[in-house]
Scaffold this motif. Structure first.
Motif, mmCIF file in Angstrom:
data_model
loop_
_atom_site.group_PDB
_atom_site.id
_atom_site.type_symbol
_atom_site.label_atom_id
_atom_site.label_comp_id
_atom_site.label_asym_id
_atom_site.label_seq_id
_atom_site.Cartn_x
_atom_site.Cartn_y
_atom_site.Cartn_z
ATOM 1 N N MET A 1 89.935 29.985 44.717
ATOM 2 C CA MET A 1 88.593 30.294 44.216
ATOM 3 C C MET A 1 88.629 31.623 43.461
ATOM 4 O O MET A 1 89.391 32.530 43.794
ATOM 5 C CB MET A 1 87.595 30.385 45.386
ATOM 6 N N TYR A 2 87.808 31.757 42.457
ATOM 7 C CA TYR A 2 87.757 32.941 41.600
ATOM 8 C C TYR A 2 86.536 33.779 41.959
ATOM 9 O O TYR A 2 85.449 33.250 42.213
ATOM 10 C CB TYR A 2 87.697 32.498 40.140
ATOM 11 N N ALA A 3 86.708 35.114 41.991
ATOM 12 C CA ALA A 3 85.598 36.014 42.312
ATOM 13 C C ALA A 3 85.782 37.329 41.573
ATOM 14 O O ALA A 3 86.903 37.689 41.186
ATOM 15 C CB ALA A 3 85.523 36.262 43.816
ATOM 16 N N ALA A 22 89.620 38.456 41.293
ATOM 17 C CA ALA A 22 90.510 37.940 42.339
ATOM 18 C C ALA A 22 90.534 36.413 42.291
ATOM 19 O O ALA A 22 89.480 35.771 42.165
ATOM 20 C CB ALA A 22 90.055 38.411 43.716
ATOM 21 N N ASP A 23 91.733 35.862 42.393
ATOM 22 C CA ASP A 23 91.889 34.405 42.394
ATOM 23 C C ASP A 23 92.748 34.026 43.603
ATOM 24 O O ASP A 23 93.852 34.555 43.781
ATOM 25 C CB ASP A 23 92.569 33.934 41.107
ATOM 26 N N ALA A 24 92.237 33.147 44.461
ATOM 27 C CA ALA A 24 92.952 32.718 45.666
ATOM 28 C C ALA A 24 93.164 31.212 45.619
ATOM 29 O O ALA A 24 92.199 30.435 45.505
ATOM 30 C CB ALA A 24 92.153 33.096 46.916
ATOM 31 N N PHE A 31 100.723 38.383 47.100
ATOM 32 C CA PHE A 31 99.575 39.225 46.725
ATOM 33 C C PHE A 31 100.012 39.955 45.459
ATOM 34 O O PHE A 31 100.768 40.926 45.502
ATOM 35 C CB PHE A 31 99.242 40.216 47.837
ATOM 36 N N ILE A 32 99.559 39.461 44.306
ATOM 37 C CA ILE A 32 99.993 39.988 43.016
ATOM 38 C C ILE A 32 98.849 40.774 42.394
ATOM 39 O O ILE A 32 97.701 40.335 42.382
ATOM 40 C CB ILE A 32 100.406 38.844 42.069
ATOM 41 N N MET A 33 99.193 41.975 41.872
ATOM 42 C CA MET A 33 98.188 42.808 41.215
ATOM 43 C C MET A 33 98.670 43.161 39.810
ATOM 44 O O MET A 33 99.805 43.593 39.618
ATOM 45 C CB MET A 33 97.920 44.076 42.024
ATOM 46 N N VAL A 34 97.784 43.008 38.825
ATOM 47 C CA VAL A 34 98.112 43.305 37.426
ATOM 48 C C VAL A 34 96.956 44.075 36.795
ATOM 49 O O VAL A 34 95.854 44.125 37.345
ATOM 50 C CB VAL A 34 98.382 42.011 36.627
ATOM 51 N N GLY A 35 97.247 44.678 35.608
ATOM 52 C CA GLY A 35 96.170 45.358 34.882
ATOM 53 C C GLY A 35 96.410 46.824 34.626
ATOM 54 O O GLY A 35 95.486 47.629 34.782
ATOM 55 N N SER A 36 97.632 47.245 34.257
ATOM 56 C CA SER A 36 97.959 48.655 33.962
ATOM 57 C C SER A 36 97.620 49.544 35.148
ATOM 58 O O SER A 36 96.763 50.428 35.072
ATOM 59 C CB SER A 36 97.212 49.141 32.712
ATOM 60 N N LEU A 37 98.303 49.306 36.247
ATOM 61 C CA LEU A 37 97.981 49.967 37.513
ATOM 62 C C LEU A 37 98.938 51.119 37.808
ATOM 63 O O LEU A 37 100.143 51.005 37.636
ATOM 64 C CB LEU A 37 98.038 48.952 38.655
ATOM 65 N N GLY A 38 98.372 52.219 38.299
ATOM 66 C CA GLY A 38 99.170 53.331 38.770
ATOM 67 C C GLY A 38 99.703 53.061 40.162
ATOM 68 O O GLY A 38 99.349 52.067 40.812
ATOM 69 N N VAL A 89 88.555 39.878 47.038
ATOM 70 C CA VAL A 89 89.459 38.961 47.751
ATOM 71 C C VAL A 89 88.695 38.207 48.838
ATOM 72 O O VAL A 89 88.886 36.993 49.038
ATOM 73 C CB VAL A 89 90.647 39.738 48.349
ATOM 74 N N LEU A 90 87.831 38.898 49.561
ATOM 75 C CA LEU A 90 87.031 38.233 50.611
ATOM 76 C C LEU A 90 86.128 37.165 50.021
ATOM 77 O O LEU A 90 85.941 36.095 50.613
ATOM 78 C CB LEU A 90 86.203 39.279 51.364
ATOM 79 N N LEU A 91 85.555 37.464 48.848
ATOM 80 C CA LEU A 91 84.697 36.467 48.197
ATOM 81 C C LEU A 91 85.538 35.291 47.686
ATOM 82 O O LEU A 91 85.129 34.122 47.809
ATOM 83 C CB LEU A 91 83.934 37.113 47.041
ATOM 84 N N ALA A 92 86.711 35.584 47.157
ATOM 85 C CA ALA A 92 87.576 34.510 46.648
ATOM 86 C C ALA A 92 88.098 33.621 47.767
ATOM 87 O O ALA A 92 88.401 32.438 47.541
ATOM 88 C CB ALA A 92 88.751 35.113 45.880
ATOM 89 N N THR A 93 88.205 34.158 48.983
ATOM 90 C CA THR A 93 88.677 33.373 50.130
ATOM 91 C C THR A 93 87.526 32.847 50.977
ATOM 92 O O THR A 93 87.716 32.479 52.141
ATOM 93 C CB THR A 93 89.613 34.224 51.000
#
Length: 510
Positions: A1-3, A22-24, A31-38, A89-93
């Motif tokens: 689910m997408y949120a 977030a997409d679950a 647990f993958i994170m993207v988007g020019s993250l520090g 993530v909680l909303l996507a799950t």
């Protein structure tokens, strides 16, 4: 689910709204994170996993969770994304009801136990949230007072992630949110100008400096009262307007220096860095720059004691902020602008030993004196409006009754009367003080008598002053005229302003 969940990134003094997606889905547990993250943002997945586990929020079956923080071309840094990522993530799950995060912005750091920790920059984030039409801002409990200083925005604060889940799922409001909107808290000072004996010229210059926000340099031997006078400047600074208060509070929020209990600053800043400070700490720095001492002194005072002891690089970095009233720091990721409209207050000895021109005590050679004074470049000195000599205090002055001296209350009242004239003059403009009058507008705001105009012309031709110095003299004269209650600048006002440009201690070897 997408949120999705709204959040924000601080870039210098700018707030960039971002969207946490977030997409679950079923698949290989990841647990993958993207988007020019520090680094700090990437580490949030470990904090979120531990918090979910300790709050018993783990999913009943393995899921592949992908988180993107958009726009991807904006560098993300800090720990403030933990909270919105967890909510998305909680909303996507399916742990939160659909639609509960529509129009909601969240910021906050998450601990391994599920507690929400305070972050910096919540005040400007709340201002941006109101500006963009966000219906609800969710913040850590310790940031609640700061966020609620922005009127017209609904804000909720939580101590734990569990409290936030209960609120979003069942509209259960934590009792910790029952609090009044914070107000300005004024500081009380334990010092007074009445403590200073003698130094009438320096006191007069201090009054002029704070009224028009003119830069001031005090020159004198050790023990003459320069630092003592400087420490009492905060007691006579003009009151803050509401706009200035929020402006200063915004800077301190981004720097992480706001008092959690009193997040609205009610007094002008007084910054006093040591002479060993680095140029980066003075002007601001870092991969994503944060405000330095100059910006922290915005709308207040930057006091540099023992001015020649500061590094040459630090002193020269003052030139551009004093002229442009802003700092521009360039990085690969972009240019960052920081406000820098401040009163420079400086103190120095006239020579290495401090006793020149008293040759009975000064043993410095002419070369040593020249070398010491040359640490201050001509362009920097040209940007200082008032230069005052503080001679040694006589025994007679030292023993004079305190009642004979003007108190801080009296001096401030005098300044405030002149300040009312300033505020009325600049109403509807972006000018706050006489020192900020643009050169093209000097003729409009600084009318003078024919006698004063003739005196200025003759003085300009005979003294070889720069155009900048001429304009500064006129601005100082405008403040002196305001203190006298005069609508036009007279010759006596220009004469006094000119005398503050040429103290003997500075000009002796110029």
């Amino acid at each position: 689910m997408y949120a999705t969940c709204l959040s924000a990134q601080i870039l210098g003094m700018e707030i960039i709204p971002v969207c946490v997606e977030a997409d679950a889905n079923e698949g290989l547990p990841q647990f993958i994170m993207v988007g020019s993250l520090g680094t700090a943002v990437r580490e949030s997945q470990d904090r979120i996993r531990a918090a979910f586990r300790n709050l018993h929020l783990t999913t009943p079956r393995p899921l592949r969770i992908t988180v993107n923080i958009a726009p991807a071309d904006v560098q993300k840094s800090g720990t403030g994304f933990d909270f919105p990522i967890a909510l998305a993530v909680l909303l996507a799950t399916s742990r939160l009801p659909r639609g509960c995060l529509d129009g909601v912005m969240a910021v906050g750091e998450l601990s391994l136990s599920g507690m929400l920790n305070r972050i910096r920059g919540v005040l400007p984030i709340a201002m941006k949230a109101k500006e963009t039409g966000v219906r609800l801002l969710l913040v850590p409990r310790d940031n609640l007072a700061e966020a609620r200083s922005v009127e017209g925005l609904r804000v909720m604060g939580f101590s734990t992630l569990r409290e936030a889940i209960d609120f979003l799922a069942d509209d259960v409001i934590p009792s910790s949110n029952d609090m009044e909107t914070p107000r300005q808290v004024l500081n009380s000072y334990g010092v007074d100008f009445r403590d200073i004996r003698g130094q009438s010229s320096a006191k007069r210059a201090a009054l002029i400096a704070v009224t028009g926000f003119h830069n001031l340099l005090l020159v004198g031997p050790p023990g003459s009262g320069k630092s003592m006078l400087a420490s009492r400047i905060p007691t006579i600074l003009p009151s803050l307007t509401g706009e200035e208060s929020l402006e200063i509070s915004r800077i301190y929020s981004i720097a992480g220096l706001l008092d959690p209990d009193h997040p609205v600053i009610g007094t002008r800043p007084f910054r006093h860095p040591h002479h060993t400070i680095s140029p980066q700490a003075l002007v601001g720095g870092g991969k994503i720059p944060v405000p330095g001492e100059i910006s922290l002194a915005h709308r207040g005072v930057l006091f540099l004691d023992e001015l020649p002891e500061f590094s040459r690089t630090c002193l020269e970095t003052l030139r551009q902020p004093l002229e442009d009233r802003q700092i521009i720091i360039s990085r690969v990721t972009g240019s960052f602008h920081f406000p820098a409209s401040f009163l420079l207050l400086a103190a120095m000895n006239p020579c290495p030993c401090g006793f020149f021109p008293d040759r009975a005590r000064c043993q410095c050679t002419e070369f040593e004196i020249r070398k010491y004074q040359s640490r201050l470049s001509k362009p920097l000195l040209d940007r200082i409006d008032l230069r005052v000599e503080c001679p040694p205090v006589s025994f007679e002055d030292l023993q004079s009754p305190a009642a004979d001296e003007l108190s801080s209350k009296d001096i401030r009242a005098w300044s405030e009367e002149a300040r009312k004239i300033e505020l009325a003059r600049f109403e509807g403009t972006k000018i706050h003080f006489n020192s900020e009058i643009p050169a093209p507008d000097i003729g409009r705001y600084c009318p003078m008598t024919a006698e004063a105009s003739l005196f200025l012309e003759r003085t300009f031709d005979s003294s070889n002053m720069s155009a900048r110095a001429c304009h500064k003299i006129i601005r100082v004269a405008r403040t002196i005229a305001d203190l006298d209650g005069s609508e036009v600048i007279e010759k006596k006002h220009l004469t006094e302003a000119f005398l503050y440009r040429t103290p003997e201690a500075i000009s002796q070897f110029s």
